[in-house]
Design a protein around this motif. Structure first.
Motif, mmCIF file in Angstrom:
data_model
loop_
_atom_site.group_PDB
_atom_site.id
_atom_site.type_symbol
_atom_site.label_atom_id
_atom_site.label_comp_id
_atom_site.label_asym_id
_atom_site.label_seq_id
_atom_site.Cartn_x
_atom_site.Cartn_y
_atom_site.Cartn_z
ATOM 1 N N ARG A 109 0.366 -1.400 0.157
ATOM 2 C CA ARG A 109 -0.407 -0.476 -0.065
ATOM 3 C C ARG A 109 1.321 1.094 0.299
ATOM 4 N NH1 ARG A 109 -4.432 -0.598 4.521
ATOM 5 N NH2 ARG A 109 -5.237 -2.349 4.503
ATOM 6 N N LEU B 116 -3.676 -10.998 1.757
ATOM 7 C CA LEU B 116 -4.009 -10.693 3.324
ATOM 8 C C LEU B 116 -3.722 -9.020 3.475
ATOM 9 C CD1 LEU B 116 -2.842 -13.566 4.524
ATOM 10 C CD2 LEU B 116 -5.330 -13.543 4.593
ATOM 11 N N ASP B 117 -3.068 -8.238 2.585
ATOM 12 C CA ASP B 117 -2.704 -6.800 2.743
ATOM 13 C C ASP B 117 -3.558 -6.314 3.556
ATOM 14 O OD1 ASP B 117 -4.245 -5.769 0.851
ATOM 15 O OD2 ASP B 117 -2.798 -4.957 -0.285
ATOM 16 N N THR B 118 -5.542 -5.929 3.216
ATOM 17 C CA THR B 118 -6.143 -5.877 4.107
ATOM 18 C C THR B 118 -5.900 -6.020 5.616
ATOM 19 O OG1 THR B 118 -7.993 -8.080 3.835
ATOM 20 C CG2 THR B 118 -7.261 -6.073 2.669
ATOM 21 N N CYS B 119 -5.551 -7.094 6.371
ATOM 22 C CA CYS B 119 -4.975 -7.213 7.588
ATOM 23 C C CYS B 119 -3.725 -5.831 8.097
ATOM 24 C CB CYS B 119 -4.225 -8.044 7.509
ATOM 25 S SG CYS B 119 -5.550 -9.006 7.610
ATOM 26 N N ASP C 289 -1.556 -2.699 9.396
ATOM 27 C CA ASP C 289 -1.827 -1.606 9.734
ATOM 28 C C ASP C 289 -1.046 -0.471 9.173
ATOM 29 O OD1 ASP C 289 -1.841 1.071 11.522
ATOM 30 O OD2 ASP C 289 -1.664 -0.398 13.584
ATOM 31 N N ASP C 290 -0.936 0.525 8.435
ATOM 32 C CA ASP C 290 -0.202 1.180 7.634
ATOM 33 C C ASP C 290 -0.278 2.582 9.161
ATOM 34 O OD1 ASP C 290 -2.863 2.641 8.000
ATOM 35 O OD2 ASP C 290 -2.244 2.749 5.830
ATOM 36 N N LEU D 60 -1.273 -8.834 10.500
ATOM 37 C CA LEU D 60 -1.021 -8.862 9.556
ATOM 38 C C LEU D 60 -0.261 -10.930 9.101
ATOM 39 C CD1 LEU D 60 -0.641 -9.235 6.139
ATOM 40 C CD2 LEU D 60 1.435 -7.653 6.573
#
Length: 168
Positions: free
Chosen positions: A38, A123-126, A128-129, A137
């Motif tokens: 992301r 699984l990048d929806t997990c 936390d940026d 993740l």
């Protein structure tokens, strides 16, 4: 402990290829790669023996310049977030010895690193940026059935790492 740097990571860090590793015990070997999730620069670290994976997100230029510290802090944060005790983490690090940069640890190990990278990307929806440590993740990736160098058949990287850390 040997940290195998992928060729793209060596290029990104603008370093000459390190020597090949000499550690025969893959329990003390990790392969490292730089990825973008992301739009964030991340360190992907995959344990050669178990395929346990952790990600450090939002890595800055100064953190990349001190890769051993970044790795060590990321590993400790990841293992602690996964529920391992400070004593287990410390004992593993003590047994593994000093951190040494090497080339990656072989084709099979890099193939498993690439599979871990695929899982992380899927699984990048997990992600936390807003945080460097990525326990959600990592839990998602490390509980997927996977293969690794250290054992035959499918298993969970988290369970394999738990078995390993129980030895220390």
């Amino acid at each position: 402990m040997e940290l195998g740097l992928t060729i793209p990571l060596q290029r990104f860090l603008k370093i000459k290829p390190p020597a090949y590793g000499t550690e025969p015990d893959r329990r003390f070997c990790w392969d490292l790669h730089g990825i973008f999730l992301r739009g964030h620069s991340c360190l992907l670290a995959v344990h050669c023996h178990s395929r346990y994976t952790f990600v450090c997100c939002g890595v800055t230029a100064s953190q990349w310049s001190d890769l051993p510290t970044l790795f060590r802090e990321g590993l400790c944060e990841s293992l602690a977030a996964a529920g391992f005790s400070p004593a287990q983490i410390s004992a593993y690090l003590q047994a593994a010895g000093p951190l040494t940069a090497t080339r990656t640890h072989g084709r099979r190990e890099v193939a498993f690193l690439n599979r871990a990278w695929d899982d992380v990307a899927a699984l990048d929806t997990c992600l936390d940026d807003t945080a460097r440590c990525q326990p959600l993740l990592e839990h998602a990736v490390n509980t997927l059935p996977s293969r690794c160098v250290g054992r035959e058949g499918l298993g969970q990287a988290l369970e394999r790492m738990a078995s390993l850390l129980a030895l220390y």
